[in-house]
Design a protein around this motif. Structure first.
Motif, PDB file in Angstrom:
ATOM      1  N   PHE A 137       0.810  -1.216   0.000  1.00 40.64           N
ATOM      2  CA  PHE A 137       0.000   0.000   0.000  1.00 40.64           C
ATOM      3  C   PHE A 137       0.850   1.276   0.000  1.00 40.64           C
ATOM      4  CE2 PHE A 137      -3.248  -2.911   1.854  1.00 40.64           C
ATOM      5  CZ  PHE A 137      -4.256  -2.687   0.928  1.00 40.64           C
TER       6      PHE A 137
ATOM      7  N   ARG B 132       0.876   3.601  -3.104  1.00 39.52           N
ATOM      8  CA  ARG B 132      -0.399   4.157  -3.560  1.00 39.52           C
ATOM      9  C   ARG B 132      -0.507   5.645  -3.224  1.00 39.52           C
ATOM     10  NH1 ARG B 132      -4.440   0.489  -4.577  1.00 39.52           N
ATOM     11  NH2 ARG B 132      -6.040   1.740  -3.554  1.00 39.52           N
TER      12      ARG B 132
ATOM     13  N   TYR C 212     -14.093   4.366  -0.137  1.00 43.25           N
ATOM     14  CA  TYR C 212     -14.612   3.936  -1.433  1.00 43.25           C
ATOM     15  C   TYR C 212     -15.800   4.774  -1.916  1.00 43.25           C
ATOM     16  CZ  TYR C 212     -16.395   0.874  -5.118  1.00 43.25           C
ATOM     17  OH  TYR C 212     -16.824   0.387  -6.321  1.00 43.25           O
TER      18      TYR C 212
ATOM     19  N   TRP D 149      -0.860   4.270  -8.298  1.00 42.67           N
ATOM     20  CA  TRP D 149       0.509   3.954  -7.883  1.00 42.67           C
ATOM     21  C   TRP D 149       1.412   5.161  -8.146  1.00 42.67           C
ATOM     22  CZ3 TRP D 149       0.494  -0.547  -5.364  1.00 42.67           C
ATOM     23  CH2 TRP D 149      -0.486  -1.482  -5.680  1.00 42.67           C
TER      24      TRP D 149
ATOM     25  N   GLY E 273      -9.833  -1.451   4.929  1.00 46.01           N
ATOM     26  CA  GLY E 273      -8.964  -1.048   3.829  1.00 46.01           C
ATOM     27  C   GLY E 273      -8.468  -2.222   3.020  1.00 46.01           C
TER      28      GLY E 273
ATOM     29  N   TYR F 174      -9.653  -3.294  -0.907  1.00 44.27           N
ATOM     30  CA  TYR F 174      -8.686  -3.494  -1.993  1.00 44.27           C
ATOM     31  C   TYR F 174      -8.834  -4.882  -2.606  1.00 44.27           C
ATOM     32  CZ  TYR F 174      -4.529  -3.868  -4.760  1.00 44.27           C
ATOM     33  OH  TYR F 174      -3.672  -4.062  -5.812  1.00 44.27           O
TER      34      TYR F 174
ATOM     35  N   GLY G 111     -10.506  -3.152  -5.363  1.00 47.10           N
ATOM     36  CA  GLY G 111      -9.323  -2.536  -5.937  1.00 47.10           C
ATOM     37  C   GLY G 111      -8.621  -3.399  -6.962  1.00 47.10           C
TER      38      GLY G 111
ATOM     39  N   ASP H 175     -10.296  -3.135 -10.110  1.00 49.31           N
ATOM     40  CA  ASP H 175     -10.410  -1.746 -10.563  1.00 49.31           C
ATOM     41  C   ASP H 175     -11.875  -1.319 -10.692  1.00 49.31           C
ATOM     42  OD1 ASP H 175      -9.361   0.702 -11.224  1.00 49.31           O
ATOM     43  OD2 ASP H 175      -9.267   0.284 -13.376  1.00 49.31           O
TER      44      ASP H 175
ATOM     45  N   SER I  10     -14.610   1.091  -9.579  1.00 52.59           N
ATOM     46  CA  SER I  10     -14.649   2.409  -8.963  1.00 52.59           C
ATOM     47  C   SER I  10     -15.983   3.097  -9.244  1.00 52.59           C
ATOM     48  CB  SER I  10     -13.504   3.275  -9.488  1.00 52.59           C
ATOM     49  OG  SER I  10     -13.590   3.427 -10.895  1.00 52.59           O
TER      50      SER I  10
END
Length: 767
Positions: free
Chosen positions: A99, A102, A265, A599, A723, A727, A731, A734, A736
């Motif tokens: 992490f 990020r 999120y 990233w 968290g 992810y 995450g 992907d 979103s």
């Protein structure tokens, strides 16, 4: 000294503890079954420590939080400790490095492991065989010595702590491989990481007597973990209308876990609610003032625990006087010094953003660093002259100035306010000295001989010199640089350790190490980075080890066992951190460079910028006679004078006790984490610290005593677990949600310059 059975000791200590707590409920140990208690009554008589109320810690927070009991019979080095400790260390090392790259790095603290291992430890205690192997021989052992106990739990947490803190030397590897795109091998990287991490053991061993044994060195952050251990292992009788600490922890943990789905999120703008930008969507000045991430953050607030605690640690663990010092320093730098310099156009400030960690040309464009590096990975002086001098944003330049001031303030402050204490401690270190109850209880255990630390120190320095000389083509640092870095580290470990142990804030050495080697050995960026990690991180590691030693001191863990756990955990964490970072750098395209991805590596970017400023170009061409910012060096003098003024005021007005609480190293160095930390990280942290350390501590002391540190641990743990879950579930795929509530700051013009007639893409032109 009195004599009695172990059972008698347990009763005496427990009774004393209840009297100190003043609690209306009975505290009993769930660690021992009735049968085991009966067996204890049959033990042979042995010496026990008698507790005098006057021997308790003089620090009120410690006296209210840390138990004054000890059960030396509890097993510590157990099979489940090794299994769960190693597992915790590996997982935390992997997740934290994963992490770390990020845009919004998530730090998973040891508290998460501290909680997660409890049911696992209890399961192992219930299911693993209790058979004794090699009974009657010197090799006799059992995989299951009884119920999962608090001392095992503490040692597992020490293992986890090794994986909870970042491995600073990873920045060197990232900068060389990703930003400079030069060669550094995995083996050389591993040697740098291990040597930088292990050097700290030497300094820690030397300064234990000053920073662990004295009661005044109380290490506030440890009280969070002590409270959590007690909540998880002590049984309480719940009074009507209230919650036990364990029940309170569960409730707070579930609330934190459920809530983080919003800032993590669904509604990411909760990280920085910059409402001034909403009112003035087309005004550059308003957005510079109101942006919590890219401006001064006036009125901005973060309702996200990760934003509050990510850089300064938990505000609930900070004593109020330290929080007040940080607040005063932050207000001065952010709301007085920076705006004053910017609007007076000092160093042509309006050509650049008011808050940025980028490196600029004189025309406000981003500096192209690759064009000034020659084929030997050295500064190309001719190319640098062609591109022109490097420029910084106003705030970036000011942070270096206050970093200079914090350094000299640290030395002068410790000399004035703690000089006599250090001298007396030095004189009495070989004599019998007055001990508080915790030091008295710990005196029953075998201490770690100082020569162990000295041997580790000498061996590590020798390996470091060999590594830097043999692989000089990759590391650039000569042998004398290693010795100089070690000298700086050992000189500053004691003063910075004292400040950390009292205030929970750690002034950094990174600036002074960069400054010194930059002047002596300019033009070599990798040498500068290596010098910084050997001079700065060995000191920081020493502080971490000393903090762990103090945790073991509070929880009565045998020192030699603590030492072993720290050594093993350090090596495991170093290998896992590097392996994870190497894997990410090799598999993620354009890592740290693609600003549209998650990233973006904010901390590594700042580290790289510093290597350019101090290493490649050198301080003489930035802050010296050949540079633009030479007047910033006056901050050194200002920092040296400031503690003297406080000292004189304290002597002149002895009745005003608040004057002695002004800690200039903390106040001046308040913004030391900025960048990559932003204003909203600070404002939210200060607000939370005010309510915890001042309002609740003063007006609801009973609630604060029982729940403050437990709440801090629950917030950390809930955030970490949610968290990771977000992810893994969303995450990685992907997935979103694109809507205005997920625009982190909502201040797109905050990065714009305000020079009249100056054009920058995406920004309006001032007239």
């Amino acid at each position: 000294m009195i004599f009695g059975s172990e059972r008698q000791q347990h009763k005496i200590l427990r009774k004393n503890h209840q009297m100190e707590e003043g609690s209306s409920h009975e505290i009993t140990s769930p660690l021992l079954s009735n049968k085991e208690e009966e067996l204890e009554d049959e033990k042979n008589e042995e010496d026990v420590v008698e507790i005098d109320e006057n021997e308790n810690s003089p620090i009120k927070q410690v006296a209210l939080t840390v138990p004054t009991t000890d059960d030396p019979s509890l097993p510590v080095l157990t099979f489940r400790m090794w299994v769960l400790g190693t597992l915790s260390c590996v997982l935390l090392s992997f997740l934290n490095q994963f992490f770390w790259y990020r845009t919004e790095p998530l730090t998973i603290t040891a508290i998460s492991a501290q909680i997660a291992v409890v049911p696992l430890g209890q399961l192992m205690a219930a299911k693993i065989t209790t058979r004794t192997f090699f009974r009657g021989t010197r090799w006799e052992f059992t995989l299951n010595p009884g119920p999962f106990n608090v001392k095992e739990h503490v040692l597992i947490t020490i293992f986890a702590n090794s994986g909870a803190g970042t491995v600073y030397a990873i920045h060197v590897v990232t900068a060389v491989k990703v930003f400079y795109q030069k060669h550094i091998s995995f083996f050389v990287s591993l040697l740098v990481i291990f040597t930088t991490q292990v050097l700290g053991f030497g300094w820690a061993g030397i300064f234990r007597r000053y920073l662990v044994e004295p009661a005044a060195m109380w290490w506030p952050a440890n009280l969070v973990q002590v409270s959590l251990f007690r909540a998880l292992h002590e049984k309480e009788k719940r009074t009507k209308g209230s919650l036990t600490r364990s029940q309170f922890f569960v409730v707070a943990f579930l609330c934190s876990f459920a809530y983080y789905v919003f800032p993590g999120y669904l509604f990411q703008m909760l990280t920085s609610l910059s409402w001034i930008c909403w009112i003035f969507p087309h005004n550059v000045l308003a957005q510079q003032l109101g942006s919590g991430l890219y401006g001064l953050g006036i009125g901005a607030v973060g309702l996200d625990w990760s934003a509050i605690s990510s850089y300064l640690g938990s505000p609930l663990a900070s004593p109020w006087f330290a929080t007040a010092n940080v607040a005063a320093g932050f207000v001065f730098v952010m709301y007085v010094l920076t705006p004053l310099c910017y609007w007076l156009n000092v160093y042509d400030a309006k050509t650049f953003p008011i808050f940025s960690d980028d490196l600029f040309k004189s025309n406000g464009q981003i500096y192209n660093i690759t064009e000034i590096i020659d084929s030997n990975f050295h500064l190309d002086y001719a190319a640098y002259e062609r591109q022109g001098k490097l420029h910084l944003s106003t705030f970036f330049a000011m942070t270096y100035g206050v970093g200079f001031a914090a350094l000299t303030a640290t030395i002068v402050h410790v000399g004035l306010f703690h000089g006599r204490e250090i001298w007396e401690q030095s004189k009495s270190s070989f004599k019998e000295k007055t001990m508080d109850i915790h030091t008295k209880l710990m005196s029953r255990y075998k201490q770690v001989p100082e020569w162990w630390f000295v041997c580790i120190l000498i061996a590590t320095i020798a390996i470091t010199i060999f590594t830097c000389e043999y692989y000089n083509d990759q590391l650039q640092l000569p042998w004398w640089g290693v010795l100089l870095a070690c000298g700086i580290a050992i000189f500053f470990t004691l003063p910075i350790g004292i400040i950390t142990a009292i205030t929970n804030q750690t002034p950094g050495l990174n600036i002074i190490t960069e400054y010194i080697i930059g002047y002596i050995y300019p033009g070599y960026p990798v040498a500068n980075m290596c010098f910084k990690v050997y001079g700065y991180i060995s000191m920081t590691q020493a502080i971490t080890f000393l903090q762990d030693f103090k945790l073991g001191h509070y929880m009565k863990i045998p020192p030699r066992t603590m030492f072993m756990a720290q050594v093993v955990g350090t090596f495991i964490a170093g290998f896992v951190y590097l392996g994870t970072a190497w894997w990410l750098m090799e598999t993620i395209p354009d890592i740290c460079k693609d600003t549209s991805s998650v990233w973006t590596c904010p901390s590594d970017t700042v580290f790289y910028d510093a290597s350019v400023i101090w290493g490649l170009i050198g301080p003489r061409r930035i802050f010296g006679d050949l540079g633009t910012y030479s007047k910033v060096n006056w901050f050194f003098l200002g920092g040296a004078i400031a503690p003297f003024l406080v000292y004189v005021a304290a002597k002149a007005f002895p009745q005003q006790e608040w004057i002695r609480l002004i800690n200039m190293p903390v106040l001046i160095g308040a913004t030391g984490m900025m960048p990559p930390a932003t204003t909203v990280n600070y404002t939210s942290w200060i607000i939370a610290g005010f309510f915890s350390g001042f309002v609740v501590y003063r007006y609801r002391p009973e609630w604060w005593q029982r729940h403050n540190y437990v709440l801090s641990g629950a917030l950390d743990a809930g955030l970490a677990f949610m968290g990771v879950l977000l992810y893994l579930c969303l995450g990685l795929e992907d997935v979103s949600i694109n809507w205005w509530g997920n625009d982190l700051d909502g201040c797109p013009l905050a990065h714009c310059p305000t020079k009249k007639g100056f054009a920058v893409e995406g920004c309006p032109i001032f007239t």
